[in-house]
Design an enzyme around this catalytic site. Sequence first.
Site, short mmCIF file in Angstrom:
data_model
loop_
_atom_site.label_atom_id
_atom_site.label_comp_id
_atom_site.label_asym_id
_atom_site.label_seq_id
_atom_site.Cartn_x
_atom_site.Cartn_y
_atom_site.Cartn_z
N SER A 55 33.70 9.27 -53.50
CA SER A 55 34.21 9.54 -54.84
C SER A 55 35.45 8.70 -55.11
CB SER A 55 34.47 11.05 -55.00
OG SER A 55 34.66 11.40 -56.35
N ASP A 92 23.91 11.53 -60.29
CA ASP A 92 25.35 11.69 -60.09
C ASP A 92 26.09 11.00 -61.23
OD1 ASP A 92 27.98 11.74 -59.31
OD2 ASP A 92 27.62 11.06 -57.25
N HIS A 143 26.82 15.21 -56.97
CA HIS A 143 28.02 14.55 -56.44
C HIS A 143 28.56 15.26 -55.21
CE1 HIS A 143 31.24 11.66 -56.69
NE2 HIS A 143 32.15 12.61 -56.65
#
Length: 226
Positions: free
Chosen positions: A141, A193, A206
């Site tokens: 991320s 995602d 995610h």
Amino acid sequence: MKSSIIAACLFILLSTAAPVEVVQRDLAIAAVEGEVAKRQGYSDTQNDVTNNAPCKAVTIIFARGTTELGNVGSVAGPPFFNALGAEIGSNNVAVQGVPYAASVAGYLEGGDPAGASALASLTSQALSQCPNTQIVLSGYSQGAQEVHLGAKQLSTATASKIAAVVLFGDPDDGQPIQDVPTMNVDTFCFSGDLICDGLPIVDPEHLAYSVDAVPAADFVAQHVTV
């Protein structure tokens, strides 16, 4: 899988929250993931470089995702480390987490500049302490943003020591890593995602990158020698 289901439930329950509640939602998700990870025996903090641990064949510099606990979090990092250790031998793997705020503001900025500098500094430190170690840069991320930014701060000589780069849920999906051949970079992004699509929305996909731990380890194993 259990942690992802719990986190997904939290997301559904809180998905209608006002913008001012987004940070609280993400912190709640991170806390749940962290507690589940600890029960599974994962550690959310790894400091082999800063603790000057014995040199290993491979050193992973890992940046956690937004609001994750410790310095490697729990969603993608620890499952990946464990899978690689199982594949090439845990005695061949050192792990160093990147200490940075991992705040929502940092993600919205495109990555925390302080985190990028820390990643670059730790990479250089790892090679200074263990000149023969093979570097693996990795992030999840916002942590993937830190890898993109941090790689730009490395000298060409240092970048040449990077054996592989593995990214999970990358907000900058599709952008190259400076001075690292594309064949040495693998990015894991689920088609659903939204973070990978550039949208600031944390959805269940995610939070599910632990399922890619083994494929990520397989990729790294193909690029290192032990």
